[in-house]
Motif scaffolding. Structure first.
Motif, PDB file in Angstrom:
ATOM      1  N   GLN A 193       0.874  -1.412   0.004  1.00  0.00           N
ATOM      2  CA  GLN A 193       0.193  -0.137  -0.008  1.00  0.00           C
ATOM      3  C   GLN A 193       0.902   1.452   0.069  1.00  0.00           C
ATOM      4  OE1 GLN A 193      -3.703   0.060   0.050  1.00  0.00           O
ATOM      5  NE2 GLN A 193      -3.334  -2.155  -0.481  1.00  0.00           N
ATOM      6  N   SER A 194       2.232   1.052   0.057  1.00  0.00           N
ATOM      7  CA  SER A 194       3.139   2.207   0.048  1.00  0.00           C
ATOM      8  C   SER A 194       2.703   3.192   1.216  1.00  0.00           C
ATOM      9  CB  SER A 194       3.012   3.009  -1.236  1.00  0.00           C
ATOM     10  OG  SER A 194       3.253   2.209  -2.356  1.00  0.00           O
ATOM     11  N   TRP A 195       2.738   2.556   2.474  1.00  0.00           N
ATOM     12  CA  TRP A 195       2.690   3.300   3.460  1.00  0.00           C
ATOM     13  C   TRP A 195       3.937   3.731   3.818  1.00  0.00           C
ATOM     14  CZ3 TRP A 195       0.079  -1.022   7.117  1.00  0.00           C
ATOM     15  CH2 TRP A 195      -1.350  -1.063   6.838  1.00  0.00           C
ATOM     16  N   LYS A 196       3.968   5.033   4.529  1.00  0.00           N
ATOM     17  CA  LYS A 196       5.341   5.587   5.029  1.00  0.00           C
ATOM     18  C   LYS A 196       5.514   4.857   6.269  1.00  0.00           C
ATOM     19  CE  LYS A 196       4.717  10.098   3.238  1.00  0.00           C
ATOM     20  NZ  LYS A 196       4.563  11.625   3.533  1.00  0.00           N
ATOM     21  N   PHE A 197       6.834   4.115   6.124  1.00  0.00           N
ATOM     22  CA  PHE A 197       7.085   3.399   7.214  1.00  0.00           C
ATOM     23  C   PHE A 197       7.097   3.965   8.768  1.00  0.00           C
ATOM     24  CE2 PHE A 197      10.223   1.097  10.165  1.00  0.00           C
ATOM     25  CZ  PHE A 197       9.283  -0.323  10.052  1.00  0.00           C
ATOM     26  N   LYS A 198       7.697   5.120   8.882  1.00  0.00           N
ATOM     27  CA  LYS A 198       7.644   5.772  10.124  1.00  0.00           C
ATOM     28  C   LYS A 198       6.240   6.236  10.584  1.00  0.00           C
ATOM     29  CE  LYS A 198      12.253   7.122  10.398  1.00  0.00           C
ATOM     30  NZ  LYS A 198      13.252   8.454  10.412  1.00  0.00           N
ATOM     31  N   LYS A 199       5.453   6.599   9.660  1.00  0.00           N
ATOM     32  CA  LYS A 199       4.071   7.153  10.041  1.00  0.00           C
ATOM     33  C   LYS A 199       2.944   6.004  10.292  1.00  0.00           C
ATOM     34  CE  LYS A 199       0.579  10.601   8.869  1.00  0.00           C
ATOM     35  NZ  LYS A 199       0.296  11.569   7.883  1.00  0.00           N
ATOM     36  N   THR A 200       3.044   5.093   9.467  1.00  0.00           N
ATOM     37  CA  THR A 200       1.885   4.016   9.474  1.00  0.00           C
ATOM     38  C   THR A 200       2.516   2.818   9.924  1.00  0.00           C
ATOM     39  OG1 THR A 200       0.733   5.245   7.711  1.00  0.00           O
ATOM     40  CG2 THR A 200      -0.102   3.077   8.258  1.00  0.00           C
ATOM     41  N   THR A 201       3.192   2.091   9.053  1.00  0.00           N
ATOM     42  CA  THR A 201       3.717   0.729   9.253  1.00  0.00           C
ATOM     43  C   THR A 201       4.217   0.708  10.622  1.00  0.00           C
ATOM     44  OG1 THR A 201       4.383   0.603   6.931  1.00  0.00           O
ATOM     45  CG2 THR A 201       5.131  -1.136   8.243  1.00  0.00           C
ATOM     46  N   TRP A 202       5.078   1.431  11.139  1.00  0.00           N
ATOM     47  CA  TRP A 202       5.900   1.080  12.460  1.00  0.00           C
ATOM     48  C   TRP A 202       4.720   1.382  13.406  1.00  0.00           C
ATOM     49  CZ3 TRP A 202       9.502  -1.032  14.723  1.00  0.00           C
ATOM     50  CH2 TRP A 202       9.879  -0.612  15.908  1.00  0.00           C
ATOM     51  N   ILE A 203       4.006   2.210  13.429  1.00  0.00           N
ATOM     52  CA  ILE A 203       2.698   2.207  14.246  1.00  0.00           C
ATOM     53  C   ILE A 203       1.801   0.755  14.337  1.00  0.00           C
ATOM     54  CG2 ILE A 203       0.540   3.259  15.036  1.00  0.00           C
ATOM     55  CD1 ILE A 203       1.777   6.030  13.853  1.00  0.00           C
ATOM     56  N   VAL A 204       1.402   0.465  13.309  1.00  0.00           N
ATOM     57  CA  VAL A 204       0.651  -0.624  12.973  1.00  0.00           C
ATOM     58  C   VAL A 204       1.479  -1.873  13.755  1.00  0.00           C
ATOM     59  CG1 VAL A 204      -0.553  -2.338  11.503  1.00  0.00           C
ATOM     60  CG2 VAL A 204      -0.649   0.147  11.260  1.00  0.00           C
ATOM     61  N   ILE A 205       2.693  -2.111  13.216  1.00  0.00           N
ATOM     62  CA  ILE A 205       3.527  -3.074  13.987  1.00  0.00           C
ATOM     63  C   ILE A 205       3.601  -3.257  15.306  1.00  0.00           C
ATOM     64  CG2 ILE A 205       5.649  -4.182  14.069  1.00  0.00           C
ATOM     65  CD1 ILE A 205       6.038  -3.548  11.027  1.00  0.00           C
ATOM     66  N   LEU A 206       3.748  -1.822  15.803  1.00  0.00           N
ATOM     67  CA  LEU A 206       4.130  -1.705  17.215  1.00  0.00           C
ATOM     68  C   LEU A 206       2.759  -1.922  18.215  1.00  0.00           C
ATOM     69  CD1 LEU A 206       6.061  -0.213  19.621  1.00  0.00           C
ATOM     70  CD2 LEU A 206       4.866   1.999  19.150  1.00  0.00           C
ATOM     71  N   ALA A 207       1.418  -1.781  17.484  1.00  0.00           N
ATOM     72  CA  ALA A 207       0.135  -2.224  18.127  1.00  0.00           C
ATOM     73  C   ALA A 207       0.177  -3.496  18.804  1.00  0.00           C
ATOM     74  CB  ALA A 207      -0.793  -2.075  17.346  1.00  0.00           C
ATOM     75  N   CYS A 208       0.909  -4.572  18.069  1.00  0.00           N
ATOM     76  CA  CYS A 208       0.895  -5.755  18.490  1.00  0.00           C
ATOM     77  C   CYS A 208       1.942  -6.123  19.731  1.00  0.00           C
ATOM     78  CB  CYS A 208       1.004  -6.878  17.309  1.00  0.00           C
ATOM     79  SG  CYS A 208       2.738  -6.974  16.818  1.00  0.00           S
ATOM     80  N   PHE A 209       2.599  -5.148  20.052  1.00  0.00           N
ATOM     81  CA  PHE A 209       3.493  -5.258  21.346  1.00  0.00           C
ATOM     82  C   PHE A 209       2.866  -4.699  22.467  1.00  0.00           C
ATOM     83  CE2 PHE A 209       6.611  -5.872  17.757  1.00  0.00           C
ATOM     84  CZ  PHE A 209       7.331  -6.791  18.117  1.00  0.00           C
ATOM     85  N   ILE A 210       1.572  -3.994  22.324  1.00  0.00           N
ATOM     86  CA  ILE A 210       0.982  -3.225  23.263  1.00  0.00           C
ATOM     87  C   ILE A 210      -0.387  -4.401  23.485  1.00  0.00           C
ATOM     88  CG2 ILE A 210      -0.285  -1.283  24.197  1.00  0.00           C
ATOM     89  CD1 ILE A 210       1.768   0.276  22.152  1.00  0.00           C
ATOM     90  N   PRO A 211      -0.582  -4.737  25.010  1.00  0.00           N
ATOM     91  CA  PRO A 211      -1.518  -5.330  25.202  1.00  0.00           C
ATOM     92  C   PRO A 211      -2.808  -4.932  24.592  1.00  0.00           C
ATOM     93  CG  PRO A 211      -0.208  -5.596  27.080  1.00  0.00           C
ATOM     94  CD  PRO A 211       0.285  -4.529  26.019  1.00  0.00           C
ATOM     95  N   PHE A 212      -3.449  -5.562  23.579  1.00  0.00           N
ATOM     96  CA  PHE A 212      -4.852  -5.292  23.163  1.00  0.00           C
ATOM     97  C   PHE A 212      -4.811  -4.024  22.174  1.00  0.00           C
ATOM     98  CE2 PHE A 212      -5.524  -6.800  27.459  1.00  0.00           C
ATOM     99  CZ  PHE A 212      -6.006  -8.163  27.004  1.00  0.00           C
ATOM    100  N   GLY A 213      -3.470  -3.774  21.738  1.00  0.00           N
ATOM    101  CA  GLY A 213      -3.365  -2.774  20.701  1.00  0.00           C
ATOM    102  C   GLY A 213      -3.863  -2.966  19.328  1.00  0.00           C
ATOM    103  N   THR A 214      -3.932  -4.200  18.823  1.00  0.00           N
ATOM    104  CA  THR A 214      -4.647  -4.450  17.572  1.00  0.00           C
ATOM    105  C   THR A 214      -5.902  -3.942  17.531  1.00  0.00           C
ATOM    106  OG1 THR A 214      -5.029  -6.758  18.358  1.00  0.00           O
ATOM    107  CG2 THR A 214      -3.040  -6.668  17.244  1.00  0.00           C
ATOM    108  N   PHE A 215      -6.448  -4.314  18.646  1.00  0.00           N
ATOM    109  CA  PHE A 215      -8.081  -3.602  18.483  1.00  0.00           C
ATOM    110  C   PHE A 215      -7.957  -2.059  18.462  1.00  0.00           C
ATOM    111  CE2 PHE A 215      -8.760  -7.292  21.448  1.00  0.00           C
ATOM    112  CZ  PHE A 215      -9.289  -8.127  20.517  1.00  0.00           C
ATOM    113  N   TYR A 216      -7.216  -1.376  19.025  1.00  0.00           N
ATOM    114  CA  TYR A 216      -6.951   0.222  18.984  1.00  0.00           C
ATOM    115  C   TYR A 216      -6.708   0.566  17.480  1.00  0.00           C
ATOM    116  CZ  TYR A 216      -5.280   4.747  19.793  1.00  0.00           C
ATOM    117  OH  TYR A 216      -5.043   6.079  19.619  1.00  0.00           O
ATOM    118  N   ILE A 217      -5.693  -0.285  16.928  1.00  0.00           N
ATOM    119  CA  ILE A 217      -5.201   0.150  15.757  1.00  0.00           C
ATOM    120  C   ILE A 217      -6.217  -0.078  14.481  1.00  0.00           C
ATOM    121  CG2 ILE A 217      -3.650  -1.672  14.655  1.00  0.00           C
ATOM    122  CD1 ILE A 217      -2.267   1.561  15.933  1.00  0.00           C
ATOM    123  N   ASP A 218      -6.939  -1.260  14.757  1.00  0.00           N
ATOM    124  CA  ASP A 218      -7.689  -1.329  13.904  1.00  0.00           C
ATOM    125  C   ASP A 218      -9.108  -0.338  13.864  1.00  0.00           C
ATOM    126  OD1 ASP A 218      -9.641  -3.134  11.950  1.00  0.00           O
ATOM    127  OD2 ASP A 218     -11.186  -3.068  13.767  1.00  0.00           O
TER     128      ASP A 218
END
Length: 108
Positions: free
Chosen positions: A69-94
């Motif tokens: 999707q050509s996401w900017k790594f620092k803006k979107t990709t990194w935030i989405v990946i970081l979500a799974c390291f935070i408990p229940f972050g995947t629900f928030y990121i969704d």
């Protein structure tokens, strides 16, 4: 209805995020208490590897979708990946990112 999730890369990522979050809930609130309160580790042995596989699948899928999707790594990709390291972050990121990128107002 399920087609919008299976045939779209962001939809698949949302589905994986949901499953990863649910597996963490099962692990933390059911399997771990059973292990330590009732000395019954079977649930952790069953759910733990499933959660681990979904965790890795989420990371690799996030990278793949980010590249596709050509996401900017620092803006979107990194935030989405970081979500799974935070408990229940995947629900928030969704709710905050993936739903908007997928063009949905709700999960179902």
């Amino acid at each position: 209805m399920i087609k919008k999730f299976l045939f779209n890369p962001i939809g698949r990522l949302r589905l994986i995020a949901f499953l990863e979050g649910v597996s963490l809930i099962l692990l933390v609130f059911i399997a771990v208490p059973l292990k330590y309160m009732l000395d019954s580790p079977q649930a952790v042995k069953a759910i733990g590897p499933i959660h681990g596989a979904l965790f890795l699948l989420f990371i690799f899928s996030s990278l793949g979708v980010g590249i596709e999707q050509s996401w900017k790594f620092k803006k979107t990709t990194w935030i989405v990946i970081l979500a799974c390291f935070i408990p229940f972050g995947t629900f928030y990121i969704d709710n905050r990112i993936l739903r908007k990128l997928h063009g949905d107002n709700e999960f179902s």
